[in-house]
Design an enzyme around this catalytic site. Sequence first.
Site, short mmCIF file in Angstrom:
data_model
loop_
_atom_site.label_atom_id
_atom_site.label_comp_id
_atom_site.label_asym_id
_atom_site.label_seq_id
_atom_site.Cartn_x
_atom_site.Cartn_y
_atom_site.Cartn_z
N GLU A 191 0.84 -1.19 0.00
CA GLU A 191 0.00 0.00 0.00
C GLU A 191 0.88 1.25 0.00
OE1 GLU A 191 -3.79 1.89 2.45
OE2 GLU A 191 -2.38 0.63 3.55
N LYS A 222 -9.94 2.10 -2.55
CA LYS A 222 -10.20 1.72 -1.15
C LYS A 222 -11.59 2.16 -0.71
CE LYS A 222 -7.67 1.83 3.28
NZ LYS A 222 -6.44 2.36 3.91
N CYS A 275 -5.92 -2.66 2.79
CA CYS A 275 -5.68 -2.40 4.21
C CYS A 275 -6.94 -2.46 5.07
CB CYS A 275 -4.95 -1.06 4.37
SG CYS A 275 -4.08 -0.89 5.96
#
Length: 276
Positions: free
Chosen positions: A43, A113, A154
């Site tokens: 990331e 995301k 994440c």
Amino acid sequence: MEDNFTVALCQMKVVEDKTKNIEHALSLISEAASVADLVILPEMWNCPYQTTLFPKYAEKKENSQTLSAISGAAKKENIHIVAGSIPELYHGNIYNSSFIINPQGKILDVHRKVHLFDIDVPGEISFKESETLTAGNQITVVDTPLCRIGICICYDIRFSELSRLMALEGAQLIIVPGAFNLTTGPAHWKPLIQVRAIDNQVFMAANSPARDINASYVAYGHSMVADPWGNILKEAGTGEEIIYANIDLDLIPKIRQELPLLKNRRTDLYQIIGKE
């Protein structure tokens, strides 16, 4: 579709110079490509993980120094690459975006995301991605010659609905570019990777940046790959390294037959409905 292939997770050091990060990533990709069919970056690997810097480093997909270099590497090395995540400028907003690129250098899809990392643990860590980032709104599952791949980033891994929807859409491998920190990492990184693999009976490959104790945000490291039974196949330490794992897709139907979790769901009582 392959029955068996190798993934490489590049747990790389990240510095403030974007060009140096790109050059370093290309070097790691070149090294990994001699072994792997699919290379994964972490990331926010082309810039520091710092909300105030995302606007400065953000690039448009159509005119991206970063993606142009990675597409070239995929083509040169004849491999698939999940380009971790980078700040992406799209329709006037900035996203935390992961691009998957095929061996022809073509971008197959992008995952933006979905769950922004806005947390406050008193005395430990406070971080608010929504200060500069916009949340994505799609579940990302991509067909490749290797297998069907789901991507989340994440904080996305903490939301079981997202990975379950990816599994229901046929994902066999879920890739997680992630940068857990020294508060959340020791507590939750490995258990989350294992339980998402077990719940959905898929392979999980989660890749972190290397730890830099001098950075404003210190990543946990410990990139790892789990199989559909929850076994950890490979785990990195905290420093920079490349780890490799074999993905044996035959394990998925075997485990799902022995322990038919997806089949035994009570969809008469509950359902997860994704966005059409």
